[in-house]
Motif scaffolding. Structure first.
Motif, mmCIF file in Angstrom:
data_model
loop_
_atom_site.group_PDB
_atom_site.id
_atom_site.type_symbol
_atom_site.label_atom_id
_atom_site.label_comp_id
_atom_site.label_asym_id
_atom_site.label_seq_id
_atom_site.Cartn_x
_atom_site.Cartn_y
_atom_site.Cartn_z
ATOM 1 N N LEU A 133 0.888 -1.351 -0.058
ATOM 2 C CA LEU A 133 0.150 -0.013 0.105
ATOM 3 C C LEU A 133 0.818 1.371 -0.153
ATOM 4 O O LEU A 133 0.170 2.231 -0.412
ATOM 5 N N CYS A 134 2.058 1.221 0.694
ATOM 6 C CA CYS A 134 2.572 2.428 0.939
ATOM 7 C C CYS A 134 3.972 2.843 0.070
ATOM 8 O O CYS A 134 4.055 4.044 -0.363
ATOM 9 N N ALA A 135 4.823 1.818 -0.092
ATOM 10 C CA ALA A 135 6.143 2.082 -0.899
ATOM 11 C C ALA A 135 6.093 2.819 -2.013
ATOM 12 O O ALA A 135 5.490 2.441 -3.114
ATOM 13 N N GLY A 136 6.708 4.077 -1.997
ATOM 14 C CA GLY A 136 6.650 4.853 -3.293
ATOM 15 C C GLY A 136 5.309 5.564 -3.726
ATOM 16 O O GLY A 136 5.270 6.191 -4.664
ATOM 17 N N LYS A 137 4.355 5.379 -2.936
ATOM 18 C CA LYS A 137 3.052 5.999 -3.196
ATOM 19 C C LYS A 137 2.754 7.181 -2.400
ATOM 20 O O LYS A 137 1.654 7.820 -2.687
ATOM 21 N N TYR A 138 3.055 6.954 -0.871
ATOM 22 C CA TYR A 138 2.497 7.897 -0.245
ATOM 23 C C TYR A 138 3.533 8.444 0.790
ATOM 24 O O TYR A 138 4.492 7.786 1.080
ATOM 25 N N LYS A 139 3.394 9.803 1.296
ATOM 26 C CA LYS A 139 4.575 10.382 1.896
ATOM 27 C C LYS A 139 4.147 9.872 3.628
ATOM 28 O O LYS A 139 3.614 10.432 4.396
ATOM 29 N N VAL A 140 4.862 8.760 3.848
ATOM 30 C CA VAL A 140 4.626 8.171 5.087
ATOM 31 C C VAL A 140 6.008 7.691 5.675
ATOM 32 O O VAL A 140 6.653 6.831 4.927
ATOM 33 N N ARG A 141 5.878 7.580 7.054
ATOM 34 C CA ARG A 141 7.171 6.995 7.943
ATOM 35 C C ARG A 141 6.324 5.668 8.173
ATOM 36 O O ARG A 141 5.338 5.683 9.048
ATOM 37 N N TYR A 142 7.113 4.377 7.937
ATOM 38 C CA TYR A 142 6.294 3.412 8.287
ATOM 39 C C TYR A 142 7.347 2.481 9.206
ATOM 40 O O TYR A 142 8.213 2.330 8.766
ATOM 41 N N HIS A 143 6.819 2.214 10.272
ATOM 42 C CA HIS A 143 7.597 1.116 11.509
ATOM 43 C C HIS A 143 6.784 0.101 11.568
ATOM 44 O O HIS A 143 5.940 0.053 11.809
ATOM 45 N N GLU A 144 7.969 -0.833 11.645
ATOM 46 C CA GLU A 144 7.293 -2.130 12.275
ATOM 47 C C GLU A 144 8.134 -2.792 13.419
ATOM 48 O O GLU A 144 9.557 -2.456 13.111
ATOM 49 N N LEU A 145 7.460 -3.189 14.332
ATOM 50 C CA LEU A 145 8.049 -3.499 15.675
ATOM 51 C C LEU A 145 7.784 -4.901 15.953
ATOM 52 O O LEU A 145 6.515 -5.394 15.604
ATOM 53 N N ASP A 146 8.664 -5.600 16.261
ATOM 54 C CA ASP A 146 8.509 -7.042 16.557
ATOM 55 C C ASP A 146 9.829 -7.624 17.324
ATOM 56 O O ASP A 146 10.839 -7.133 17.462
ATOM 57 N N PHE A 147 9.758 -9.012 17.711
ATOM 58 C CA PHE A 147 10.579 -9.571 18.562
ATOM 59 C C PHE A 147 11.876 -9.697 17.449
ATOM 60 O O PHE A 147 11.507 -10.017 16.286
ATOM 61 N N GLU A 148 12.984 -9.559 18.003
ATOM 62 C CA GLU A 148 14.286 -10.158 16.993
ATOM 63 C C GLU A 148 14.072 -11.114 16.250
ATOM 64 O O GLU A 148 14.630 -11.221 14.991
#
Length: 364
Positions: A133-148
């Motif tokens: 949905l986002c990559a190269g399409k919208y002006k958005v900082r996208y963070h993903e959090l998870d266990f290592e």
């Protein structure tokens, strides 16, 4: 029905790891109990971490059959492993959940699209929403959090793909991608870490798909509070979680998950659609709250058009109509917000209480 599949995680062909305590002193000292408790918690964490493999398999099953298009799902699926074929009700549930959350996310991104936005996905695992949905399409900082343990293979998969690597590179006036290896419980400490590159000044959407439900209720609330306190402006949240544990179906669902070592710790507190709305309101999302179970989403033309329902019904024959209705009514998508960007994006979306919810009041 002897077994009840979980729309997001439950697999009938594999159980989680057994919980084994370390061998401690044999003199009856307190160290035995202490070490045992530590290992039990580590074992529980491993089971939770492995639910992402189930989610990835469910996504691949639905994609392979044509429920929805996801050209990036295979990149995060174990190489050489055969794509499993899930039950039709699982595939349909995966479609409805993905479709509903995508709609809410896109409504947010498409509101004032030239303005900088932020999305933070908790327990993201192998999720592909950034790439879809986002990559190269919208002006958005996208963070993903998870266990290592979940971040390491995802980072490796991205590095192994020229296409994915390119999509994660910062581009002018477009998307940026940040992958964080972190235990969410660290955010509840007295001096919690500040997430690198997380902005506290732009509209922010928090996503939690079957993530916070594994934490004790107070810990889950503290994780949410970390973001609502550090981001004083516009902020919103989308939750996908199980509900209705008190009827016969819900009790069996909980029992089946417990047999795999999976404990849904927030389920009894946030047991209904209305309890989820109130949870979001009390967490600071006072601009508005909404919630619908998966069956309501499936039946509503606002979420799934009649044409799209007809298409999905032709993808795979489903003769378990009553089981589908039961299962889908025990999972929900809930959303809440504060701030003008989300008011514009979501204010017209129906998510308030319905007459059918009176049954929840009696059971709760």
């Amino acid at each position: 029905m002897s077994t009840i599949p979980n729309l997001n995680t439950l697999r009938s062909d594999r159980r989680g790891p057994r919980l084994r305590g370390r061998r401690g002193p044999r003199d009856g000292s307190e160290d035995v109990g202490r070490f045992g408790e530590e290992d039990v918690e580590i074992g529980k964490d491993k089971i939770i971490q492995q639910t992402d493999q189930d989610a990835s398999s469910s996504r691949m099953s639905a994609v392979s059959l044509g429920y929805f298009d996801d050209p990036y799902a295979k990149a995060f699926f174990p190489a050489g492993e055969q794509v499993p074929k899930r039950y039709p009700i699982i595939n349909r549930g995966t479609y409805v959940r993905t479709n509903a959350i995508d709609k809410l996310v896109l409504r947010y991104l498409e509101t004032n699209p030239s303005e900088q936005k932020q999305i933070i996905s908790l327990g993201a695992g192998s999720d592909t929403r950034f790439f879809r949905l986002c990559a190269g399409k919208y002006k958005v900082r996208y963070h993903e959090l998870d266990f290592e343990s979940n971040v390491v293979p995802k980072r490796a998969a991205i590095r192994a793909s020229e296409d994915l690597s390119r999509m994660t590179l910062p581009s002018n006036n477009s998307s940026t991608y940040h992958l964080h290896a972190i235990d969410l419980r660290d955010l509840t400490h007295r001096s919690p870490p500040l997430l690198p590159e997380m902005s506290t000044e732009i509209p922010t959407l928090i996503l939690s798909e079957c993530c916070l439900c594994y934490l004790p209720p107070d810990t889950a609330s503290s994780v949410i509070q970390y973001f609502t306190m550090n981001i004083p402006g516009s902020i919103a949240m989308i939750l996908y979680e199980p509900i209705r544990p008190f009827d016969s179906f819900g009790k069996t669902m909980v029992s089946n998950l417990a047999s795999r070592g999976i404990e849904l710790r927030t389920l009894k507190r946030y047991y209904s659609l209305d309890a989820q709305r109130q949870r979001l309101r009390l967490s600071g999302f006072k601009g508005g709250q909404g919630a619908r179970d998966v069956y309501q989403l499936w039946e509503s033309d606002d979420w799934v058009s009649n044409t799209e329902r007809e298409r999905i019904e032709k993808v795979e024959w489903l003769d378990e109509i009553e089981e589908w209705k039961l299962l889908a009514s025990h999972y929900c998508v809930a959303w809440g917000w504060r701030g003008e960007p989300f008011e514009q994006a979501w204010k017209e979306i129906e998510g308030g209480r319905t007459p059918d919810e009176q049954r929840d009041d009696a059971l709760g």
